[in-house]
Motif scaffolding. Sequence first.
Motif, PDB file in Angstrom:
ATOM      1  N   SER A  30       0.815  -1.217   0.000  1.00 15.95           N
ATOM      2  CA  SER A  30       0.000   0.000   0.000  1.00 15.95           C
ATOM      3  C   SER A  30       0.846   1.265   0.000  1.00 15.95           C
ATOM      4  N   ILE A  31       2.076   1.158  -0.456  1.00 19.68           N
ATOM      5  CA  ILE A  31       3.018   2.279  -0.392  1.00 19.68           C
ATOM      6  C   ILE A  31       3.416   2.706  -1.797  1.00 19.68           C
ATOM      7  N   SER A  32       3.447   3.999  -2.030  1.00 22.79           N
ATOM      8  CA  SER A  32       3.989   4.515  -3.278  1.00 22.79           C
ATOM      9  C   SER A  32       5.510   4.440  -3.205  1.00 22.79           C
ATOM     10  N   THR A  51       2.727   4.468  -7.861  1.00 22.17           N
ATOM     11  CA  THR A  51       1.848   4.727  -6.722  1.00 22.17           C
ATOM     12  C   THR A  51       1.215   3.435  -6.226  1.00 22.17           C
ATOM     13  N   SER A  52       0.641   3.515  -5.044  1.00 22.66           N
ATOM     14  CA  SER A  52      -0.029   2.342  -4.479  1.00 22.66           C
ATOM     15  C   SER A  52      -1.201   1.918  -5.350  1.00 22.66           C
ATOM     16  N   ARG A  70       6.469  -3.477  -9.803  1.00 26.12           N
ATOM     17  CA  ARG A  70       6.595  -4.054  -8.460  1.00 26.12           C
ATOM     18  C   ARG A  70       6.035  -5.468  -8.444  1.00 26.12           C
ATOM     19  N   ASN A  72       4.402  -7.374  -5.445  1.00 28.66           N
ATOM     20  CA  ASN A  72       4.005  -7.249  -4.045  1.00 28.66           C
ATOM     21  C   ASN A  72       4.240  -8.529  -3.260  1.00 28.66           C
ATOM     22  N   THR A  96      10.468   5.144  -0.500  1.00 26.63           N
ATOM     23  CA  THR A  96       9.054   5.488  -0.609  1.00 26.63           C
ATOM     24  C   THR A  96       8.940   6.870  -1.245  1.00 26.63           C
TER      25      THR A  96
END
Length: 114
Positions: A30-32, A51-52, A70, A72, A96
Amino acid sequence: QVQLVESGGGLVQPGGSLRLSCAASGSIFSISMGWYRQAPGKQRELVAVLTSGGSTNYADSVKGRFTISRDNAKNTVYLQMNSLKPEDTAVYYCNTVPALKGSWGQGTQVTVSS
């Protein structure tokens, strides 16, 4: 704070490609996240953002050549760099967005030279 370890840098000829990896110590779901770089004698700059929500943004200098992504499940962020130029030479970091001071890693050196 999340700890980050960058890898994948190296020496490459102009026009070549590299893929950088950034392994996080915890979930980045949930992190940009972003890739930053710092060339000798210059300030650190943000070159790619993911971005998230899955949106991406790139600095004009790398647009069309770099791709951030990414995984996850692996808590890993990637930077695919194509058509590399000598001016891409720098130490590359992930962090981040906005950056957390305590999360800067050692970075990975990218050198583009013939």
